[in-house]
Design a protein around this motif. Structure first.
Motif, PDB file in Angstrom:
ATOM      1  N   VAL A  18     -25.840  68.925 101.637  1.00 18.00           N
ATOM      2  CA  VAL A  18     -24.373  68.952 102.450  1.00 18.00           C
ATOM      3  C   VAL A  18     -23.809  70.821 101.544  1.00 18.00           C
ATOM      4  O   VAL A  18     -23.730  70.805 102.143  1.00 18.00           O
ATOM      5  N   LEU A  19     -24.235  70.612 100.299  1.00 16.82           N
ATOM      6  CA  LEU A  19     -23.940  72.148 100.182  1.00 16.82           C
ATOM      7  C   LEU A  19     -24.660  73.429 100.236  1.00 16.82           C
ATOM      8  O   LEU A  19     -23.940  74.385 100.674  1.00 16.82           O
ATOM      9  N   VAL A  22     -23.010  73.738 103.393  1.00 15.94           N
ATOM     10  CA  VAL A  22     -21.324  74.714 103.077  1.00 15.94           C
ATOM     11  C   VAL A  22     -21.817  76.330 102.762  1.00 15.94           C
ATOM     12  O   VAL A  22     -21.600  76.932 103.410  1.00 15.94           O
ATOM     13  N   GLU A  23     -22.677  75.746 102.059  1.00 14.44           N
ATOM     14  CA  GLU A  23     -23.011  77.526 101.352  1.00 14.44           C
ATOM     15  C   GLU A  23     -23.902  78.185 102.618  1.00 14.44           C
ATOM     16  O   GLU A  23     -23.359  80.154 102.306  1.00 14.44           O
ATOM     17  N   GLY A  25     -22.593  78.448 105.480  1.00 15.92           N
ATOM     18  CA  GLY A  25     -21.264  78.722 106.143  1.00 15.92           C
ATOM     19  C   GLY A  25     -21.437  78.260 107.214  1.00 15.92           C
ATOM     20  O   GLY A  25     -21.207  78.374 108.744  1.00 15.92           O
ATOM     21  N   GLY A  29     -21.423  72.429 107.761  1.00 15.45           N
ATOM     22  CA  GLY A  29     -20.790  73.138 106.583  1.00 15.45           C
ATOM     23  C   GLY A  29     -19.376  72.648 106.198  1.00 15.45           C
ATOM     24  O   GLY A  29     -18.737  71.909 106.072  1.00 15.45           O
ATOM     25  N   ARG A  30     -19.029  73.552 107.731  1.00 13.68           N
ATOM     26  CA  ARG A  30     -17.577  73.507 107.653  1.00 13.68           C
ATOM     27  C   ARG A  30     -16.690  72.055 108.008  1.00 13.68           C
ATOM     28  O   ARG A  30     -15.727  72.020 107.597  1.00 13.68           O
ATOM     29  N   LEU A  33     -16.341  69.842 105.229  1.00 15.53           N
ATOM     30  CA  LEU A  33     -15.677  70.719 104.072  1.00 15.53           C
ATOM     31  C   LEU A  33     -14.525  70.127 104.712  1.00 15.53           C
ATOM     32  O   LEU A  33     -13.506  69.275 103.627  1.00 15.53           O
ATOM     33  N   HIS A 116     -24.136  82.884 103.332  1.00 18.32           N
ATOM     34  CA  HIS A 116     -22.295  82.304 103.979  1.00 18.32           C
ATOM     35  C   HIS A 116     -21.386  83.570 104.681  1.00 18.32           C
ATOM     36  O   HIS A 116     -22.081  84.809 103.654  1.00 18.32           O
ATOM     37  N   ASP A 126     -16.492  77.183  98.619  1.00 18.15           N
ATOM     38  CA  ASP A 126     -17.025  75.733  99.223  1.00 18.15           C
ATOM     39  C   ASP A 126     -18.015  74.994  98.046  1.00 18.15           C
ATOM     40  O   ASP A 126     -17.705  73.607  98.241  1.00 18.15           O
ATOM     41  N   VAL A 130     -16.932  70.980  97.262  1.00 17.54           N
ATOM     42  CA  VAL A 130     -17.825  70.387  97.348  1.00 17.54           C
ATOM     43  C   VAL A 130     -17.856  69.354  96.006  1.00 17.54           C
ATOM     44  O   VAL A 130     -17.810  68.134  96.718  1.00 17.54           O
TER      45      VAL A 130
END
Ligand code: GDP
Length: 330
Positions: A18-19, A22-23, A25, A29-30, A33, A116, A126, A130
Protein backbone atom coordinates in the motif's frame (compact mmCIF):
# COMPACT_ATOMS: atom_id res chain seq x y z
CA UNK A 1 -9.60 -9.31 1.76
CA UNK A 2 -8.39 -6.22 -0.04
CA UNK A 3 -4.81 -5.06 0.23
CA UNK A 4 -5.86 -2.11 2.38
CA UNK A 5 -7.85 -4.31 4.73
CA UNK A 6 -4.93 -6.71 5.02
CA UNK A 7 -2.64 -3.78 5.84
CA UNK A 8 -5.05 -2.61 8.52
CA UNK A 9 -5.22 -6.11 9.93
CA UNK A 10 -1.48 -6.00 10.56
CA UNK A 11 -0.14 -7.70 7.45
CA UNK A 12 3.22 -5.98 7.00
CA UNK A 13 3.77 -7.02 3.41
CA UNK A 14 0.36 -5.68 2.49
CA UNK A 15 1.22 -2.45 4.31
CA UNK A 16 4.47 -2.16 2.37
CA UNK A 17 2.59 -2.61 -0.90
CA UNK A 18 0.00 0.00 0.00
CA UNK A 19 2.84 2.37 0.89
CA UNK A 20 4.52 1.79 -2.46
CA UNK A 21 1.30 2.56 -4.32
CA UNK A 22 0.80 5.69 -2.24
CA UNK A 23 4.41 6.76 -2.60
CA UNK A 24 4.27 6.42 -6.34
CA UNK A 25 1.06 8.40 -6.52
CA UNK A 26 -0.81 5.74 -8.49
CA UNK A 27 -4.59 5.65 -8.80
CA UNK A 28 -4.59 2.64 -6.51
CA UNK A 29 -2.56 4.63 -3.99
CA UNK A 30 -4.91 7.57 -4.12
CA UNK A 31 -7.90 5.27 -3.63
CA UNK A 32 -6.16 3.58 -0.69
CA UNK A 33 -5.52 6.97 0.90
CA UNK A 34 -9.15 7.96 0.53
CA UNK A 35 -10.24 4.72 2.18
CA UNK A 36 -7.73 5.00 4.98
CA UNK A 37 -8.14 8.67 5.70
CA UNK A 38 -10.99 8.45 8.23
CA UNK A 39 -8.67 6.32 10.36
CA UNK A 40 -5.91 8.93 10.50
CA UNK A 41 -5.34 11.67 13.03
CA UNK A 42 -4.31 9.56 15.98
CA UNK A 43 -0.54 9.19 15.61
CA UNK A 44 1.98 11.49 17.23
CA UNK A 45 4.30 12.43 14.36
CA UNK A 46 7.81 13.23 15.53
CA UNK A 47 10.32 14.77 13.12
CA UNK A 48 14.02 14.24 13.76
CA UNK A 49 16.28 16.51 11.80
CA UNK A 50 19.77 18.06 11.88
CA UNK A 51 23.02 18.08 9.96
CA UNK A 52 24.34 14.88 8.41
CA UNK A 53 26.70 13.16 10.84
CA UNK A 54 25.07 14.56 13.98
CA UNK A 55 23.98 11.05 14.87
CA UNK A 56 20.30 11.19 13.93
CA UNK A 57 20.09 7.62 12.68
CA UNK A 58 21.87 6.24 15.71
CA UNK A 59 19.66 8.34 17.97
CA UNK A 60 16.46 7.31 16.21
CA UNK A 61 17.46 3.69 16.74
CA UNK A 62 17.85 4.32 20.47
CA UNK A 63 14.63 6.31 20.61
CA UNK A 64 12.79 3.49 18.91
CA UNK A 65 14.16 0.96 21.38
CA UNK A 66 13.16 3.16 24.33
CA UNK A 67 9.65 3.74 23.00
CA UNK A 68 9.28 0.00 22.41
CA UNK A 69 10.42 -0.69 25.94
CA UNK A 70 7.58 1.52 27.11
CA UNK A 71 5.23 -0.77 25.25
CA UNK A 72 4.29 1.26 22.18
CA UNK A 73 4.62 0.14 18.59
CA UNK A 74 6.10 2.69 16.22
CA UNK A 75 6.95 3.40 12.63
CA UNK A 76 10.09 5.09 11.33
CA UNK A 77 10.16 6.90 8.00
CA UNK A 78 13.57 7.93 6.71
CA UNK A 79 13.40 10.67 4.12
CA UNK A 80 16.32 11.28 1.84
CA UNK A 81 15.43 13.30 -1.20
CA UNK A 82 18.95 12.98 -2.55
CA UNK A 83 19.18 9.25 -2.23
CA UNK A 84 19.11 7.22 -5.42
CA UNK A 85 18.01 4.15 -3.47
CA UNK A 86 14.55 2.80 -3.66
CA UNK A 87 12.43 1.92 -0.65
CA UNK A 88 13.98 -0.22 1.99
CA UNK A 89 17.51 -0.18 0.68
CA UNK A 90 18.76 2.75 2.69
CA UNK A 91 17.97 1.71 6.23
CA UNK A 92 17.80 -1.99 5.53
CA UNK A 93 21.49 -1.88 4.78
CA UNK A 94 22.32 -0.76 8.23
CA UNK A 95 22.87 -3.40 10.80
CA UNK A 96 21.29 -1.41 13.61
CA UNK A 97 18.11 -1.05 11.65
CA UNK A 98 18.14 -4.70 10.71
CA UNK A 99 18.15 -5.53 14.40
CA UNK A 100 15.25 -3.18 15.03
CA UNK A 101 13.43 -4.48 12.02
CA UNK A 102 13.17 -7.95 13.55
CA UNK A 103 10.88 -6.43 16.20
CA UNK A 104 7.31 -6.83 14.93
CA UNK A 105 6.37 -3.66 16.82
CA UNK A 106 8.61 -1.54 14.62
CA UNK A 107 7.94 -0.75 10.99
CA UNK A 108 10.69 0.95 8.99
CA UNK A 109 10.30 2.67 5.67
CA UNK A 110 12.92 4.47 3.60
CA UNK A 111 11.87 7.05 1.09
CA UNK A 112 13.75 8.66 -1.72
CA UNK A 113 12.68 11.00 -4.45
CA UNK A 114 10.75 8.70 -6.67
CA UNK A 115 7.55 8.60 -8.61
CA UNK A 116 5.24 10.74 -6.52
CA UNK A 117 4.08 13.63 -8.68
CA UNK A 118 3.97 15.96 -5.69
CA UNK A 119 7.61 15.33 -4.81
CA UNK A 120 9.14 13.71 -1.77
CA UNK A 121 7.53 16.02 0.83
CA UNK A 122 4.10 15.17 -0.45
CA UNK A 123 4.89 11.49 -0.69
CA UNK A 124 6.14 11.55 2.90
CA UNK A 125 2.90 13.11 4.03
CA UNK A 126 0.91 10.34 2.38
CA UNK A 127 3.15 7.61 3.78
CA UNK A 128 2.74 9.03 7.27
CA UNK A 129 -1.04 9.11 6.81
CA UNK A 130 -1.06 5.42 5.91
CA UNK A 131 1.08 4.51 8.92
CA UNK A 132 -1.17 6.62 11.12
CA UNK A 133 -4.24 4.81 9.80
CA UNK A 134 -2.49 1.48 10.27
CA UNK A 135 -2.52 2.25 13.99
CA UNK A 136 1.04 3.21 14.85
CA UNK A 137 0.68 5.59 17.81
CA UNK A 138 4.09 7.11 17.10
CA UNK A 139 5.60 7.82 13.68
CA UNK A 140 9.16 9.12 13.61
CA UNK A 141 10.15 10.96 10.44
CA UNK A 142 13.91 11.18 10.11
CA UNK A 143 15.41 13.42 7.45
CA UNK A 144 18.57 11.76 6.24
CA UNK A 145 19.95 14.39 3.92
CA UNK A 146 20.19 18.12 4.29
CA UNK A 147 18.09 20.78 2.66
CA UNK A 148 14.44 21.41 2.03
CA UNK A 149 13.34 18.12 3.58
CA UNK A 150 14.49 19.45 6.93
CA UNK A 151 12.13 22.40 6.71
CA UNK A 152 9.33 20.32 5.21
CA UNK A 153 9.36 18.06 8.25
CA UNK A 154 8.06 20.99 10.31
CA UNK A 155 4.93 21.05 8.18
CA UNK A 156 4.31 17.39 8.83
CA UNK A 157 5.41 16.65 12.39
CA UNK A 158 3.67 17.64 15.60
CA UNK A 159 7.00 17.66 17.40
CA UNK A 160 10.34 18.54 15.79
CA UNK A 161 13.56 17.31 17.41
CA UNK A 162 16.63 19.12 16.11
CA UNK A 163 19.90 17.25 16.62
CA UNK A 164 23.24 19.02 16.94
CA UNK A 165 26.63 17.50 17.68
CA UNK A 166 30.01 18.85 18.80
CA UNK A 167 33.04 18.83 16.59
CA UNK A 168 31.35 20.08 13.47
CA UNK A 169 32.98 23.46 13.50
CA UNK A 170 32.48 26.35 15.89
CA UNK A 171 29.11 27.33 14.59
CA UNK A 172 25.82 25.93 15.56
CA UNK A 173 24.98 23.99 12.42
CA UNK A 174 21.25 24.43 12.73
CA UNK A 175 21.61 28.18 12.84
CA UNK A 176 23.58 28.15 9.63
CA UNK A 177 20.94 25.99 8.06
CA UNK A 178 18.19 28.29 9.34
CA UNK A 179 16.66 25.49 11.31
CA UNK A 180 16.56 26.85 14.86
CA UNK A 181 13.01 28.14 14.52
CA UNK A 182 11.52 24.80 13.61
CA UNK A 183 12.80 23.04 16.75
CA UNK A 184 10.47 22.07 19.57
CA UNK A 185 13.26 20.15 21.28
CA UNK A 186 16.99 20.78 20.85
CA UNK A 187 19.34 17.85 21.34
CA UNK A 188 23.11 17.94 21.64
CA UNK A 189 24.08 14.41 20.73
CA UNK A 190 27.55 12.89 21.28
CA UNK A 191 27.46 14.22 24.85
CA UNK A 192 30.11 11.60 25.60
CA UNK A 193 32.58 13.95 23.94
CA UNK A 194 34.04 16.69 26.17
CA UNK A 195 33.39 19.34 23.50
CA UNK A 196 29.67 18.74 23.90
CA UNK A 197 29.48 21.21 26.79
CA UNK A 198 30.68 23.94 24.51
CA UNK A 199 28.01 23.08 21.97
CA UNK A 200 25.35 23.18 24.68
CA UNK A 201 26.52 26.64 25.75
CA UNK A 202 26.62 27.87 22.16
CA UNK A 203 23.14 26.54 21.63
CA UNK A 204 21.87 28.19 24.80
CA UNK A 205 23.29 31.51 23.64
CA UNK A 206 21.92 31.17 20.15
CA UNK A 207 18.60 29.96 21.41
CA UNK A 208 18.26 32.90 23.76
CA UNK A 209 19.07 35.16 20.84
CA UNK A 210 16.46 33.49 18.70
CA UNK A 211 13.88 33.71 21.47
CA UNK A 212 14.50 37.35 22.27
CA UNK A 213 14.46 38.21 18.57
CA UNK A 214 11.11 36.53 18.52
CA UNK A 215 11.35 32.79 18.25
CA UNK A 216 7.65 32.87 17.66
CA UNK A 217 7.48 36.33 16.21
CA UNK A 218 8.76 38.57 13.46
CA UNK A 219 12.06 37.54 11.98
CA UNK A 220 11.52 33.86 12.57
CA UNK A 221 11.97 31.44 9.67
CA UNK A 222 8.41 30.29 9.95
CA UNK A 223 5.56 32.77 9.90
CA UNK A 224 4.01 33.50 13.28
CA UNK A 225 1.01 31.29 12.76
CA UNK A 226 3.26 28.34 12.01
CA UNK A 227 4.97 28.32 15.39
CA UNK A 228 3.79 27.11 18.76
CA UNK A 229 3.51 29.81 21.38
CA UNK A 230 4.33 29.35 25.04
CA UNK A 231 6.45 26.21 24.78
CA UNK A 232 9.88 26.52 26.35
CA UNK A 233 12.23 24.67 23.98
CA UNK A 234 14.39 22.35 26.11
CA UNK A 235 18.06 21.73 25.31
CA UNK A 236 18.88 18.11 26.06
CA UNK A 237 22.11 16.13 25.94
CA UNK A 238 22.26 12.60 24.63
CA UNK A 239 24.85 10.04 23.76
CA UNK A 240 23.33 7.70 21.25
CA UNK A 241 26.34 5.37 21.28
CA UNK A 242 26.35 5.12 25.07
CA UNK A 243 22.56 5.12 25.29
CA UNK A 244 22.50 8.13 27.63
CA UNK A 245 19.76 10.71 27.92
CA UNK A 246 17.36 8.76 25.75
CA UNK A 247 14.63 8.36 28.37
CA UNK A 248 14.70 12.12 29.02
CA UNK A 249 14.31 12.74 25.30
CA UNK A 250 11.31 10.42 25.07
CA UNK A 251 9.81 12.22 28.06
CA UNK A 252 10.38 15.63 26.46
CA UNK A 253 8.69 14.39 23.28
CA UNK A 254 5.72 13.19 25.30
CA UNK A 255 5.65 16.44 27.28
CA UNK A 256 5.48 18.40 24.05
CA UNK A 257 2.55 16.34 22.82
CA UNK A 258 0.79 16.88 26.16
CA UNK A 259 1.52 20.60 25.94
CA UNK A 260 0.01 20.80 22.46
CA UNK A 261 -3.06 18.90 23.61
CA UNK A 262 -3.57 20.77 26.89
CA UNK A 263 -3.06 24.20 25.33
CA UNK A 264 -5.41 23.47 22.47
CA UNK A 265 -2.61 24.12 19.99
CA UNK A 266 -2.68 20.58 18.67
CA UNK A 267 -5.81 21.40 16.68
CA UNK A 268 -4.35 24.63 15.28
CA UNK A 269 -1.25 22.77 14.21
CA UNK A 270 -3.25 20.04 12.55
CA UNK A 271 -5.44 22.60 10.78
CA UNK A 272 -2.32 24.20 9.31
CA UNK A 273 -1.00 20.83 8.22
CA UNK A 274 -4.30 20.00 6.54
CA UNK A 275 -4.40 23.33 4.77
CA UNK A 276 -0.88 22.77 3.44
CA UNK A 277 -1.92 19.31 2.29
CA UNK A 278 -4.95 20.58 0.43
CA UNK A 279 -2.82 23.23 -1.21
CA UNK A 280 -0.29 20.63 -2.24
CA UNK A 281 -2.98 18.51 -3.90
CA UNK A 282 -4.38 21.59 -5.61
CA UNK A 283 -0.96 22.39 -6.98
CA UNK A 284 -0.57 18.90 -8.25
CA UNK A 285 -3.95 18.81 -9.92
CA UNK A 286 -3.60 22.28 -11.34
CA UNK A 287 -0.22 21.46 -12.83
CA UNK A 288 -1.62 18.24 -14.29
CA UNK A 289 -4.47 20.24 -15.84
CA UNK A 290 -2.01 22.74 -17.21
CA UNK A 291 -0.04 19.97 -18.79
CA UNK A 292 -3.15 18.38 -20.25
CA UNK A 293 -4.81 21.57 -21.52
CA UNK A 294 -1.87 23.70 -22.52
CA UNK A 295 0.76 21.07 -23.13
CA UNK A 296 4.49 21.31 -23.42
CA UNK A 297 4.28 23.29 -26.64
CA UNK A 298 1.92 25.82 -25.10
CA UNK A 299 4.20 26.22 -22.12
CA UNK A 300 7.21 26.63 -24.36
CA UNK A 301 5.41 29.35 -26.26
CA UNK A 302 4.64 31.09 -22.96
CA UNK A 303 8.29 30.86 -21.90
CA UNK A 304 9.38 32.26 -25.27
CA UNK A 305 7.03 35.20 -24.85
CA UNK A 306 8.71 36.07 -21.55
CA UNK A 307 12.19 35.36 -22.91
CA UNK A 308 11.68 37.84 -25.74
CA UNK A 309 10.32 40.35 -23.22
CA UNK A 310 7.02 40.44 -25.05
CA UNK A 311 5.23 39.57 -21.83
CA UNK A 312 6.03 39.43 -18.13
CA UNK A 313 5.85 36.15 -16.15
CA UNK A 314 2.84 37.16 -14.04
CA UNK A 315 0.75 38.05 -17.10
CA UNK A 316 1.73 34.80 -18.78
CA UNK A 317 0.74 32.83 -15.68
CA UNK A 318 -2.58 34.66 -15.54
CA UNK A 319 -3.29 33.87 -19.18
CA UNK A 320 -2.36 30.22 -18.71
CA UNK A 321 -4.62 29.94 -15.68
CA UNK A 322 -7.50 31.52 -17.57
CA UNK A 323 -7.01 28.99 -20.34
CA UNK A 324 -6.90 26.06 -17.92
CA UNK A 325 -10.06 27.21 -16.13
CA UNK A 326 -11.91 27.96 -19.32
CA UNK A 327 -11.09 24.68 -20.94
CA UNK A 328 -11.68 22.75 -17.72
CA UNK A 329 -15.34 23.70 -17.80
CA UNK A 330 -17.63 21.02 -19.20
P1 GDP B 1 23.35 10.99 10.90
O1 GDP B 1 24.04 11.29 9.60
O2 GDP B 1 22.95 12.26 11.59
O3 GDP B 1 22.21 10.05 10.78
O4 GDP B 1 24.45 10.34 11.85
P2 GDP B 1 24.74 8.79 12.17
O5 GDP B 1 23.74 8.25 13.11
O6 GDP B 1 24.96 8.06 10.89
O7 GDP B 1 26.11 8.94 12.97
C1 GDP B 1 27.26 9.55 12.42
C2 GDP B 1 28.48 9.07 13.17
O8 GDP B 1 28.44 9.56 14.52
C3 GDP B 1 28.57 7.57 13.27
O9 GDP B 1 29.90 7.19 13.13
C4 GDP B 1 28.07 7.28 14.66
O10 GDP B 1 28.60 6.09 15.21
C5 GDP B 1 28.55 8.49 15.43
N1 GDP B 1 27.70 8.77 16.60
C6 GDP B 1 26.35 8.79 16.65
N2 GDP B 1 25.93 9.08 17.89
C7 GDP B 1 27.04 9.26 18.64
C8 GDP B 1 27.26 9.58 20.02
O11 GDP B 1 26.34 9.77 20.83
N3 GDP B 1 28.56 9.70 20.43
C9 GDP B 1 29.61 9.52 19.58
N4 GDP B 1 30.84 9.66 20.07
N5 GDP B 1 29.44 9.20 18.29
C10 GDP B 1 28.18 9.07 17.82
Amino acid sequence: MSLVQAALAGDRRALARVLSAVENGTEEGRAALATLFPKTGRAHVVGVTGSPGAGKSTLVGRLAAEIRERGQPLAIVAVDPTSPYSGGALLGDRLRMRELATDPGIFIRSMASRGHPGGVAHATHDVVSVLDAAGFPVVIVETVGAGQAQVDVARLAHTVVLVEAPGMGDDVQALKAGLMEIADILVVNKADKPEARQTVRALQRVHQGVTSRGHHGPGAALPDEETVAGWEVPILETSAVENQGIAALVEAIEAHREYLRASGQWNNLVRRHIRAEIEAWLWRDLLALLEARVGAAGLDAAIDAVLSREKDPASVAGALLARVLQEAEP
